[in-house]
Structure formats: C-alpha cells, structure tokens
Design a protein around this motif. Structure first.
Motif, PDB file in Angstrom:
ATOM      1  N   VAL A  80       0.859  -1.176   0.000  1.00 11.42           N
ATOM      2  CA  VAL A  80       0.000   0.000   0.000  1.00 11.42           C
ATOM      3  C   VAL A  80       0.898   1.230   0.000  1.00 11.42           C
ATOM      4  O   VAL A  80       1.587   1.503   0.979  1.00 11.42           O
ATOM      5  CB  VAL A  80      -0.938   0.014   1.229  1.00 11.42           C
ATOM      6  CG1 VAL A  80      -1.884   1.209   1.169  1.00 11.42           C
ATOM      7  CG2 VAL A  80      -1.711  -1.288   1.334  1.00 11.42           C
ATOM      8  N   GLY A  81       0.883   1.978  -1.106  1.00 10.69           N
ATOM      9  CA  GLY A  81       1.754   3.134  -1.262  1.00 10.69           C
ATOM     10  C   GLY A  81       1.169   4.416  -0.684  1.00 10.69           C
ATOM     11  O   GLY A  81       0.088   4.435  -0.091  1.00 10.69           O
ATOM     12  N   SER A  82       1.901   5.504  -0.897  1.00  6.38           N
ATOM     13  CA  SER A  82       1.558   6.818  -0.352  1.00  6.38           C
ATOM     14  C   SER A  82       0.138   7.236  -0.700  1.00  6.38           C
ATOM     15  O   SER A  82      -0.282   7.136  -1.849  1.00  6.38           O
ATOM     16  CB  SER A  82       2.521   7.874  -0.875  1.00  6.38           C
ATOM     17  OG  SER A  82       3.812   7.621  -0.399  1.00  6.38           O
ATOM     18  N   THR A  83      -0.558   7.716   0.291  1.00 12.02           N
ATOM     19  CA  THR A  83      -1.927   8.246   0.217  1.00 12.02           C
ATOM     20  C   THR A  83      -2.930   7.260  -0.367  1.00 12.02           C
ATOM     21  O   THR A  83      -3.973   7.654  -0.873  1.00 12.02           O
ATOM     22  CB  THR A  83      -1.996   9.591  -0.555  1.00 12.02           C
ATOM     23  OG1 THR A  83      -1.709   9.370  -1.941  1.00 12.02           O
ATOM     24  CG2 THR A  83      -1.032  10.613   0.039  1.00 12.02           C
ATOM     25  N   CYS A  84      -2.646   5.971  -0.272  1.00 16.87           N
ATOM     26  CA  CYS A  84      -3.569   4.940  -0.746  1.00 16.87           C
ATOM     27  C   CYS A  84      -4.244   4.271   0.442  1.00 16.87           C
ATOM     28  O   CYS A  84      -3.748   4.316   1.558  1.00 16.87           O
ATOM     29  CB  CYS A  84      -2.836   3.893  -1.579  1.00 16.87           C
ATOM     30  SG  CYS A  84      -2.167   4.574  -3.105  1.00 16.87           S
ATOM     31  N   GLN A  85      -5.366   3.624   0.161  1.00 11.66           N
ATOM     32  CA  GLN A  85      -6.137   2.971   1.206  1.00 11.66           C
ATOM     33  C   GLN A  85      -6.415   1.530   0.807  1.00 11.66           C
ATOM     34  O   GLN A  85      -6.649   1.233  -0.367  1.00 11.66           O
ATOM     35  CB  GLN A  85      -7.455   3.706   1.416  1.00 11.66           C
ATOM     36  CG  GLN A  85      -8.270   3.183   2.557  1.00 11.66           C
ATOM     37  CD  GLN A  85      -9.577   3.949   2.699  1.00 11.66           C
ATOM     38  OE1 GLN A  85     -10.084   4.531   1.754  1.00 11.66           O
ATOM     39  NE2 GLN A  85     -10.118   3.949   3.902  1.00 11.66           N
ATOM     40  N   PHE A  86      -6.423   0.640   1.817  1.00 11.10           N
ATOM     41  CA  PHE A  86      -6.665  -0.776   1.586  1.00 11.10           C
ATOM     42  C   PHE A  86      -7.628  -1.297   2.639  1.00 11.10           C
ATOM     43  O   PHE A  86      -7.452  -1.041   3.825  1.00 11.10           O
ATOM     44  CB  PHE A  86      -5.339  -1.539   1.655  1.00 11.10           C
ATOM     45  CG  PHE A  86      -5.490  -3.020   1.571  1.00 11.10           C
ATOM     46  CD1 PHE A  86      -6.052  -3.611   0.453  1.00 11.10           C
ATOM     47  CD2 PHE A  86      -5.073  -3.819   2.608  1.00 11.10           C
ATOM     48  CE1 PHE A  86      -6.201  -4.988   0.384  1.00 11.10           C
ATOM     49  CE2 PHE A  86      -5.200  -5.197   2.544  1.00 11.10           C
ATOM     50  CZ  PHE A  86      -5.773  -5.780   1.426  1.00 11.10           C
ATOM     51  N   ASN A  87      -8.657  -2.011   2.197  1.00 13.28           N
ATOM     52  CA  ASN A  87      -9.622  -2.620   3.104  1.00 13.28           C
ATOM     53  C   ASN A  87      -9.836  -4.058   2.669  1.00 13.28           C
ATOM     54  O   ASN A  87      -9.919  -4.344   1.476  1.00 13.28           O
ATOM     55  CB  ASN A  87     -10.945  -1.858   3.083  1.00 13.28           C
ATOM     56  CG  ASN A  87     -10.765  -0.421   3.500  1.00 13.28           C
ATOM     57  OD1 ASN A  87     -10.299  -0.141   4.592  1.00 13.28           O
ATOM     58  ND2 ASN A  87     -11.101   0.501   2.616  1.00 13.28           N
ATOM     59  N   ALA A  88      -9.949  -4.967   3.641  1.00 13.55           N
ATOM     60  CA  ALA A  88     -10.132  -6.378   3.297  1.00 13.55           C
ATOM     61  C   ALA A  88     -10.926  -7.096   4.368  1.00 13.55           C
ATOM     62  O   ALA A  88     -10.876  -6.748   5.549  1.00 13.55           O
ATOM     63  CB  ALA A  88      -8.786  -7.059   3.119  1.00 13.55           C
ATOM     64  N   THR A  89     -11.641  -8.127   3.922  1.00 10.39           N
ATOM     65  CA  THR A  89     -12.365  -9.011   4.829  1.00 10.39           C
ATOM     66  C   THR A  89     -12.412 -10.405   4.223  1.00 10.39           C
ATOM     67  O   THR A  89     -12.374 -10.572   3.009  1.00 10.39           O
ATOM     68  CB  THR A  89     -13.785  -8.474   5.130  1.00 10.39           C
ATOM     69  OG1 THR A  89     -14.381  -9.282   6.126  1.00 10.39           O
ATOM     70  CG2 THR A  89     -14.658  -8.435   3.899  1.00 10.39           C
ATOM     71  N   GLN A  90     -12.469 -11.394   5.092  1.00  9.98           N
ATOM     72  CA  GLN A  90     -12.614 -12.800   4.720  1.00  9.98           C
ATOM     73  C   GLN A  90     -11.631 -13.220   3.619  1.00  9.98           C
ATOM     74  O   GLN A  90     -12.018 -13.829   2.626  1.00  9.98           O
ATOM     75  CB  GLN A  90     -14.049 -13.084   4.284  1.00  9.98           C
ATOM     76  CG  GLN A  90     -15.027 -12.936   5.430  1.00  9.98           C
ATOM     77  CD  GLN A  90     -16.430 -13.275   5.045  1.00  9.98           C
ATOM     78  OE1 GLN A  90     -16.946 -12.757   4.069  1.00  9.98           O
ATOM     79  NE2 GLN A  90     -17.046 -14.149   5.812  1.00  9.98           N
ATOM     80  N   THR A  91     -10.362 -12.898   3.827  1.00 12.53           N
ATOM     81  CA  THR A  91      -9.334 -13.194   2.830  1.00 12.53           C
ATOM     82  C   THR A  91      -8.125 -13.827   3.505  1.00 12.53           C
ATOM     83  O   THR A  91      -7.814 -13.512   4.649  1.00 12.53           O
ATOM     84  CB  THR A  91      -8.944 -11.904   2.072  1.00 12.53           C
ATOM     85  OG1 THR A  91     -10.089 -11.455   1.331  1.00 12.53           O
ATOM     86  CG2 THR A  91      -7.803 -12.135   1.125  1.00 12.53           C
TER      87      THR A  91
END
Length: 194
Positions: A80-91
């Motif tokens: 996850v790079g600068s000013t980026c967002q990451f969301n995850a579930t059930q992985t």
C-alpha cells in the motif's frame, strides 16, 4: 469476471470504479497493480506465484477493497503506497521474505476477519513519515497463526518500533483460530477454467 491471467502484468490506472471477480492471477512479478486514483474491488479471486507483490496499490489516492480471496507474493502479499487505502475481509494473505502487508505512507486501512500468515519476514511493515501526518491501521479481529499476543506484536513493525514513524497498527482483539470465509476452494476456482 471468471478470467485467468497467467504471466504478464495487470495494471489498472485512472478508473473511478472497477470490479475483478472470480479470477485467477498467477506467474507475474506483480499480480495486480492499482494506480493513479483507481478504486478497485477484488472478490473471490486467487493471486499467487508473484515474484514481488500479489497486489500493489500505488498513488495518488488509489483504493483497493478485497473480499473472500487468497493473495500471496514472494516479497509481500499486499503493498500500500503513499496516500492509498486498503480494506479487506474474509481473505487469506500469505506473506513472503519482506512482509504480509506493507504500508508505505498509506492512509488508514481496515482489515478484519482475515488470515495473516507470515513468511520469513514480519507480518506487517507500516511506515509513515511525520510529513504525512499520523495514521492508524485497524487490523483487529484477524487470525495471525498464533494465539500469543506478544508474538503477534513482534510480527508488526510500526511506530512502536521507531519514534520517527507515526503509524500505529491495532491488532487486539485478535481471533484465536481460523476465521470462517465464504472462499471458493482452489479446486472450485480451477474448475471454472476446465
């Protein structure tokens, strides 16, 4: 949907919204690269045999949401790079020699009800320079392959380990065993291509 990507590179740039569902991505340097403000949803996918990173989220302001998938990378499963967002579930995330997930000045992210299996590197590398402002990543309610909170803490590199790092990774409460997922089995996914 329902695609097989074998070799080459998948780079998605400048898209407001894209969904990748029930796909197998394999034998690449970077399995999936999300770039330049793209908002990408990945669901029920398998990403593996990636020399560097399974999914790379690059700036500015890209967002990636992953659900019900399995992601691995020889270096890291997720970057996850600068000013980026990451969301995850059930992985399921399988890390490599560098980390499971690396936050490199990334914005606040949430990962829950996932399996985080580290390789030879730590599970989480979170780095945020003061010029970007403080950030908190919420990684509570995940299974880390252990039920020992001190061991999990030792698998996380963040601001607790470096006073010049203004990132915090929350991991408690954590789940004491595998988290149920809706994931399609590898055999079921491969059957799509027979």
């Amino acid at each position: 949907e329902d695609c097989l990507f074998d070799g080459g590179m998948i780079s998605i740039k400048n898209l407001d919204s894209i969904s990748i569902r029930r796909c197998e991505i394999r034998n690449m340097v970077v399995g999936l690269q999300i770039d330049n403000g793209t908002h990408c949803f990945v669901g029920n996918c398998l990403v593996y045999n990636c020399e560097n990173v399974g999914v790379g989220i690059l700036g500015p302001s890209s967002i990636c949401e992953i659900e019900d998938s399995e992601i691995s990378g020889d270096g890291s499963a997720i970057y996850v790079g600068s000013t980026c967002q990451f969301n995850a579930t059930q992985t399921l995330f399988h890390g490599g020699y560098w980390s499971v997930i690396e936050f490199a000045n990334g914005d606040s992210s949430t990962i829950s009800n996932c399996h985080l299996f580290h390789g030879s590197g730590p599970s989480i590398r979170s780095r945020r320079y003061p010029s970007y402002g403080e950030v908190t990543h919420d990684l509570r309610n995940n299974f880390w392959g252990t039920t020992d909170g001190d061991e999990i803490r030792s698998l996380i590199l963040d601001g607790i380990d470096d006073p010049d790092n203004v990132s915090t990774v929350l991991f408690e409460p954590f789940v004491g065993g595998p988290v149920p997922t809706k994931k399609t089995t590898l055999d079921g996914l491969k059957a799509l291509y027979r």
